[in-house]
Design an enzyme around this catalytic site. Structure first.
Site, short mmCIF file in Angstrom:
data_model
loop_
_atom_site.label_atom_id
_atom_site.label_comp_id
_atom_site.label_asym_id
_atom_site.label_seq_id
_atom_site.Cartn_x
_atom_site.Cartn_y
_atom_site.Cartn_z
N LEU A 3 16.23 22.39 41.43
CA LEU A 3 14.91 22.30 41.49
C LEU A 3 14.18 23.02 40.41
CD1 LEU A 3 14.95 23.41 45.35
CD2 LEU A 3 14.30 21.13 44.51
N ARG A 42 14.38 26.29 37.16
CA ARG A 42 15.11 27.22 36.35
C ARG A 42 14.28 27.97 35.38
NH1 ARG A 42 20.21 26.49 33.42
NH2 ARG A 42 20.86 24.71 34.89
N GLY A 43 14.62 29.39 35.59
CA GLY A 43 13.90 30.39 34.71
C GLY A 43 15.00 31.10 33.91
N LYS A 44 14.53 32.19 33.25
CA LYS A 44 15.54 32.84 32.28
C LYS A 44 16.90 33.19 32.88
CE LYS A 44 12.85 35.12 28.86
NZ LYS A 44 11.93 36.12 28.85
N PHE A 45 16.85 33.79 33.96
CA PHE A 45 17.95 34.52 34.76
C PHE A 45 18.44 33.81 35.87
CE2 PHE A 45 15.61 37.95 32.42
CZ PHE A 45 16.45 37.93 31.55
N ALA A 46 17.69 32.73 36.49
CA ALA A 46 17.78 32.13 37.68
C ALA A 46 17.84 30.71 37.73
CB ALA A 46 16.92 32.70 38.60
N VAL A 51 17.56 27.52 40.59
CA VAL A 51 17.42 27.25 41.99
C VAL A 51 17.77 25.72 42.39
CG1 VAL A 51 15.47 27.08 43.66
CG2 VAL A 51 15.06 28.63 41.83
N LYS A 62 18.33 30.27 45.33
CA LYS A 62 17.95 30.85 44.18
C LYS A 62 19.37 31.54 43.56
CE LYS A 62 14.61 33.65 41.54
NZ LYS A 62 13.32 34.26 41.49
N ASP A 110 3.27 37.92 38.41
CA ASP A 110 3.50 36.87 37.81
C ASP A 110 3.17 35.58 38.36
OD1 ASP A 110 4.94 35.46 35.67
OD2 ASP A 110 7.04 35.35 36.77
P1 ADP Z 1 12.54 32.48 38.04
O1 ADP Z 1 12.42 33.76 38.34
O2 ADP Z 1 13.66 32.02 37.25
O3 ADP Z 1 11.01 32.00 37.31
P2 ADP Z 1 11.60 31.14 40.27
O4 ADP Z 1 11.75 31.88 41.67
O5 ADP Z 1 10.10 31.00 39.80
O6 ADP Z 1 12.73 31.68 39.33
O7 ADP Z 1 12.08 29.52 40.63
C1 ADP Z 1 12.12 28.90 39.45
C2 ADP Z 1 11.76 27.36 39.79
O8 ADP Z 1 12.56 26.86 40.93
C3 ADP Z 1 10.24 27.52 40.52
O9 ADP Z 1 9.30 27.67 39.60
C4 ADP Z 1 10.41 26.17 41.38
O10 ADP Z 1 9.99 25.08 40.45
C5 ADP Z 1 11.47 26.14 41.72
N1 ADP Z 1 11.71 26.81 43.08
C6 ADP Z 1 11.81 28.15 43.40
N2 ADP Z 1 11.83 28.24 44.68
C7 ADP Z 1 11.55 27.20 45.40
C8 ADP Z 1 11.72 26.91 46.67
N3 ADP Z 1 11.77 27.64 47.72
N4 ADP Z 1 11.74 25.45 46.88
C9 ADP Z 1 11.45 24.68 46.08
N5 ADP Z 1 11.43 25.07 44.76
C10 ADP Z 1 11.76 25.94 44.25
MG MG Z 2 9.28 31.51 38.31
#
Ligand code: ADP
Ligand code: MG
Length: 354
Positions: free
Chosen positions: A39, A41-45, A47, A62, A156
């Site tokens: 769904l 992706r960020g630097k360390f996560a 989803v 996540k 953020d």
């Molecule tokens: P990071 O800390 O890596 O930025 P996020 O929690 O923002 O992680 O999640 C990264 C991305 O994953 C989000 O910008 C979104 O696109 C998707 N995402 C995160 N949580 C959900 C969720 N509960 N349902 C659907 N998509 C999600």
């Molecule tokens: Mg994020």
């Protein structure tokens, strides 16, 4: 309008919340859930969408790496869980369903937001109608107000971290990503909690204290992006972006704001101001006339069945002039004669010493 502050006198991990209620299971995630695609992706996560085998319910998993840049970051993940737990009762914040741990990762099983990021609506060829935008901003403010009342700042907020429960028609918002969130009054190292350049407030760049008002700046940026489809401070590189932010260099030209209401411009102008103490609080923002002018457009009932009543929050918004050649004068215009009331479920805060 006296935002509370987060001191920045001590080390990075100070001020992280350590108490959680959600049990962390060591059962393998793939034995309980079927993973059905990424769904985000960020630097360390990362989803991933997944379906709980026992119930058929869809969740967003996540996956957070415990080691980052050679450092053990488990405490930061526990903090993220603790923040989600504090906000558990607020419908505008994503719900934490369960947590799992492996040798290298912690997996947060989150409520699934099927409509994706509001970012997609900021970069789309077809922007959302203002009636939808004001609904989404109002909901975002409800969530932010709840966090602030719970002594938390998100730090953020950006269109990638505001999700929707459904895509078309746009559903309700869910705020996600509490990795940078901090508790007010706790200590933390300001330089380490720098968000994304385009969305950070000037006080962060200037190493000044972080307050609830820092989140309100980001709400202004999000509103700007939803109505114009442009990022107000994005430069060609990081340096230029930082300069734009610290000089509050914003384009309010007719070209950028063609087909945008004067009230929208007024709302954004009130938030994108350099001095945090001059920004309205989340509760005060919720009474801005922009957020109420379309409230009946999305409702099937005729407007007459919903008379506008006065709301109890004491903040008064100046009405922007009708013909606005000189928009600088908005701030000096007379006090509005109309006052509004916000949603029943939102706690009224009176004067905003959150
Ligand atoms: P990071 O800390 O890596 O930025 P996020 O929690 O923002 O992680 O999640 C990264 C991305 O994953 C989000 O910008 C979104 O696109 C998707 N995402 C995160 N949580 C959900 C969720 N509960 N349902 C659907 N998509 C999600
Ligand atoms: Mg994020």
């Amino acid at each position: 309008m006296s935002p509370r502050r987060l001191d920045n006198r001590s080390g990075l991990s100070a001020g992280l919340l350590a108490e959680i209620q959600t049990p962390i299971s060591t059962e393998p995630v793939d034995s309980l859930y079927e993973l059905t695609g990424e769904l985000g992706r960020g630097k360390f996560a990362t989803v991933k969408r997944c379906v709980e085998k026992a119930t058929g319910k869809v969740f967003a998993a996540k996956f957070l790496r415990k080691r980052r840049r050679g450092r053990d970051c488990r405490a930061e993940i526990i903090h993220e869980m603790a923040v989600l737990e504090i906000a558990r009762n607020n419908a505008r914040v994503v719900n934490l369903h369960a947590a799992y741990e492996t040798d290298h990762e912690i997996v947060l099983m989150l409520e699934y937001a099927a409509g994706g990021e509001i970012f997609d609506h900021c970069v789309s060829e077809e922007l959302l109608p203002e009636a939808q935008i004001t609904r989404l901003i109002k909901q975002t403010l409800e969530g932010v107000n709840y966090l602030h009342q719970s002594n938390l700042v998100h730090l953020d907020l950006k269109p990638q971290n505001i999700l929707l429960t459904s895509l078309s028609p746009p559903g309700d918002i869910k705020i996600v990503d509490f990795g940078l969130a901090r508790r007010l009054g706790a200590v933390g190292e300001l330089r380490e909690i720098l968000g994304t350049p385009e969305y950070v407030a000037p006080e962060i760049l200037n190493y000044e204290p972080i307050t609830t008002a820092t989140d309100l700046w980001s709400v202004g940026v999000i509103a700007y992006m939803l109505v114009t489809g442009e990022s107000p401070f994005a430069g060609d590189d990081k340096q230029e972006t930082y300069l734009n932010v610290s000089q509050v260099s914003v384009d309010y030209s007719k070209e950028a704001f063609s087909r945008v209401s004067e009230l929208a411009v007024d709302f954004i102008r009130k938030l994108l101001v350099k001095a945090p103490e001059d920004r309205p609080s989340a509760a005060e923002c919720m009474s801005h006339p922009w957020l109420w002018q379309h409230q009946f457009c999305l409702s099937p009932e005729p407007a007459t069945t919903h008379p506008i009543r006065e709301r109890s929050c004491g903040f008064k918004w100046p009405v922007p002039p009708k013909h606005t050649e000189d928009k600088e004068n908005f701030l000096n215009s007379p006090i509005s004669v109309k006052r509004f009331r916000f949603d029943e479920e939102t706690p009224a805060t009176g004067d905003s010493d959150l």
